[in-house]
Design an enzyme around this catalytic site. Structure first.
Site, mmCIF file in Angstrom:
data_model
loop_
_atom_site.group_PDB
_atom_site.id
_atom_site.type_symbol
_atom_site.label_atom_id
_atom_site.label_comp_id
_atom_site.label_asym_id
_atom_site.label_seq_id
_atom_site.Cartn_x
_atom_site.Cartn_y
_atom_site.Cartn_z
ATOM 1 N N ASP B 92 10.935 -9.506 -5.454
ATOM 2 C CA ASP B 92 10.982 -8.647 -4.277
ATOM 3 C C ASP B 92 10.334 -9.390 -3.111
ATOM 4 O OD1 ASP B 92 11.392 -6.672 -2.500
ATOM 5 O OD2 ASP B 92 10.231 -5.145 -3.535
ATOM 6 N N PHE B 201 6.782 3.430 -1.728
ATOM 7 C CA PHE B 201 6.503 4.794 -1.281
ATOM 8 C C PHE B 201 6.249 4.838 0.209
ATOM 9 C CE2 PHE B 201 2.239 3.148 -2.427
ATOM 10 C CZ PHE B 201 1.581 3.370 -1.227
ATOM 11 N N HIS B 396 -3.518 -7.108 -3.567
ATOM 12 C CA HIS B 396 -2.427 -6.407 -2.881
ATOM 13 C C HIS B 396 -2.259 -4.968 -3.332
ATOM 14 C CE1 HIS B 396 -0.130 -6.637 -6.514
ATOM 15 N NE2 HIS B 396 0.996 -6.316 -5.950
ATOM 16 N N GLY B 399 -2.390 -2.733 -9.343
ATOM 17 C CA GLY B 399 -2.001 -3.511 -10.528
ATOM 18 C C GLY B 399 -1.789 -2.612 -11.739
#
Lengths: 141, 473
Positions: B92, B201, B396, B399
């Site tokens: 991605d 989201f 980020h 996880g």
């Protein structure tokens, strides 16, 4: 014979598919991948898409073959419901696969509950054991 | 596996075997437990063996096993001797996060929360197989691949200021759409301007706690209770196909013998194949920037419609989580250009970096770390120390720790919706099974992840936000 089994995997989707022949195991792997997204057995087989891929080895052949399902869904809105006439040829440098995908167009009729983004080589196995062929694949979800 | 303790939150796998550099892991003991539970560390070792790797193979606090490179892996390569790897970026490409501020407070939206979310749900296409609202031509798509968010702004989606507040100003200039395959484009055409599914989201959030009021103010975060909007999505099928196409092409060009993991396939950065992947990846990055730009525009429209105004809805920042970039960093006491791979990691440039918009140059870039569905998310600031620690990178997200399969076995989407409602969080989704897969119990504790980031100095805490409305694809 069991067609496939979905296995636990932390981030993504993992399955093992089985077949008495390589061809049968490949076809079942396609159904296993579809089963992570929709109930393939509930899809009407009213549309067909011929599939032809080549690979430098069986692993790449499998990767590209399974990727067809994702491509046809994203680009053509096609839901796989069955695989027919799957043939694998070992032709010199390359392996070649041809098959016909049967299914239907997505729409209000079907529930889609998962999205496979990509096939991966992670933990990929294609093995011939005494019970037949076993294929293991992890897909990115 | 043998791990050397450097300090409470820093661990090292010393160089051994084929490793060209050591691997360094930023994790508390608690986070380390889950990192050790999968193949993250072996993958970090494999990365340390790649040609031209600089300093160390880094593992961020939220890491888990990926394909080839771990998720939460950061590695930088020399431009002469080094490589570029699609597996080091991920499927991605430019999965990332955009954060919008507003002038509204919790009180302003109290009676309108449901309506806001319902309208966003109507305006922003989401879910599996949901096409976008715009039917693109191949020509327009090619323009988007080159111009990114700039194309979106030129075509009426958002404001020029948004571009300044986006990494790379919303456009990677090295992008070349001509080598993006027809198949990738076919997948990308129906999906532009869509949120997608999985862990993606859109949240309406309120500021829950401010750790550093001065920096928060510079970022446009002024007080507890302020409403923000977070958009988390990526380059959709187009990016996935670019990754997959180049994995195949690199296999064709370089073969797979000697690779401990086939997803570690790579090409020399300076080779034709390496450059081609880099430029196509940049094109996919641009697609994702345009995607988030369009969604942000629709969100503003909804606020205007429901609350009468979208004033003050400027962009705090937009960050990439999956990308390879050419950046200058110090190695062995001298500055050099490197190809930095961040896979499930956020850039955290500190004060002074010329890449940052002027407004943020005194405090460092906003680092946006989304939590799992229904839990807190964080706004951090990049640090100067992070340059030496991790090539300016931090975590980020939370996880995953539980498989989707297991999450679906344990949780029901509708139950999660009801539980969140009791906590004052509205949830809308196209897919309840998908909601169950994303249950917060399936993820690591994001509070712990950012605590480690702050303590180590990878990115420092600025504000904590919590959702009041969640839209899942």
């Amino acid at each position: 014979m069991e067609r496939y089994r979905i296995l636990p995997h932390t981030a993504d989707g993992k399955f093992r598919a089985f077949g008495a022949t390589r061809e049968e195991a490949f076809a079942n792997a396609a159904l296993a991948a579809a089963s992570l997204m929709w109930d393939w057995w509930a899809i009407r087989t009213v549309q067909s898409h011929p599939v032809a891929v080549q690979g430098r080895d069986l692993e790449q052949l499998l990767y590209k073959f399974l990727e067809e399902i994702i491509y046809l869904f994203d680009a053509k809105n096609f839901l796989l419901g069955g695989v027919e006439d799957l043939k694998i040829e070992d032709g010199g440098e390359n392996f070649r696969l041809s098959a016909v995908f049967w299914g239907d167009e997505a729409g209000g009729r079907y529930e889609i509950f998962g999205a496979v983004k990509a096939v991966t080589y992670n933990e990929m196995k294609i093995e011939l054991g005494c019970g037949g062929w076993t294929i293991q694949v992890v897909v990115d979800m | 596996m043998e791990l050397e303790r450097i300090d409470d939150n820093t661990w090292e796998i010393p160089r051994h075997g084929e490793m060209k550099v050591p691997a360094r892991i930023f994790a508390s003991r608690k986070l380390l437990e889950s990192v050790r539970g999968d193949s993250t560390l072996e993958q970090a070792e494999n990365v340390a063996c790649l040609p031209g790797i600089q300093r160390m193979s880094y593992v961020m606090p939220d890491a888990h096993q990926g394909y080839g490179f771990p998720i939460g892996g950061v590695a930088a390569f020399d431009l002469e001797e080094g490589i570029i790897s699609p597996g080091g970026v991920g499927y991605d490409i430019n999965c990332g996060v955009r954060l919008l501020r507003t002038d509204f407070t919790e009180k302003d939206v109290a009676g309108k929360r449901k309506e806001l979310l319902a309208e966003i749900f109507k305006e922003v296409p989401a879910g599996i197989g949901k096409g976008g609202v715009t039917k693109l031509s191949v020509g327009v798509l090619k323009e988007i691949l080159v111009k990114g968010a700039q194309w979106a702004v030129e075509n009426g989606y958002g404001m020029a200021d948004d571009l300044r507040m986006t990494e790379e100003e919303g456009r990677m200039k090295d992008a070349d759409g001509s080598r993006v395959s027809p198949r990738a484009m076919e997948r990308g055409i129906p999906q532009l301007g869509t949120l997608g599914s999985g862990n993606h989201f859109l949240e309406i959030q309120k500021v829950d706690r401010i750790f550093d009021p001065e920096t928060a103010h510079i970022f446009g975060v002024d007080g507890e209770g302020q409403i923000l909007v977070m958009i988390h999505c990526g380059s959709r099928g187009l990016g996935h196909q670019v990754a997959s196409d180049y994995i195949q092409s690199m296999e064709g060009a370089y073969g797979v013998t000697g690779l401990p993991d086939r997803e570690l396939i790579h090409a020399p950065i300076h080779s034709a194949m390496g450059r081609e992947y880099y430029r196509s990846m940049c094109a996919a990055v641009n697609y994702a920037f345009a995607n988030r730009q369009m969604i942000a525009h629709w969100v503003r429209d909804v606020f205007k419609k429901v609350l009468g105004s979208s004033r003050g809805m400027g962009q705090i920042y937009d960050v990439c989580h999956n990308v390879a970039k050419i950046e200058t960093h110090a190695v062995g006491g001298r500055e050099k250009e490197l190809c930095v791979h961040r896979k499930g990691a956020t850039r955290s440039f500190g004060p002074g970096r010329k890449e940052l918009p002027e407004a943020y140059r005194s405090v460092g870039q906003p680092v946006i770390i989304p939590g799992s569905m229904g839990t807190a998310s964080y706004l951090l600031a990049g640090t100067v120390e992070a340059e030496a620690l991790s090539f300016s990178s931090t975590a980020h997200g939370a996880g995953r720790i539980m498989s989707r399969h297991e999450a679906v076995r344990r949780f029901r989407g509708e139950q999660i919706r009801d539980d969140l409602a009791k906590k004052g969080i509205e949830l809308r989704s196209t897919n309840w099974k998908g909601v169950a897969e994303e249950a917060s119990a399936a993820y690591k504790d994001v509070d712990e992840v950012v605590r480690v980031s702050d303590e180590v100095g990878l990115g420092r805490l600025v504000a904590r936000v919590v959702p009041i409305g969640v839209m899942k694809g």
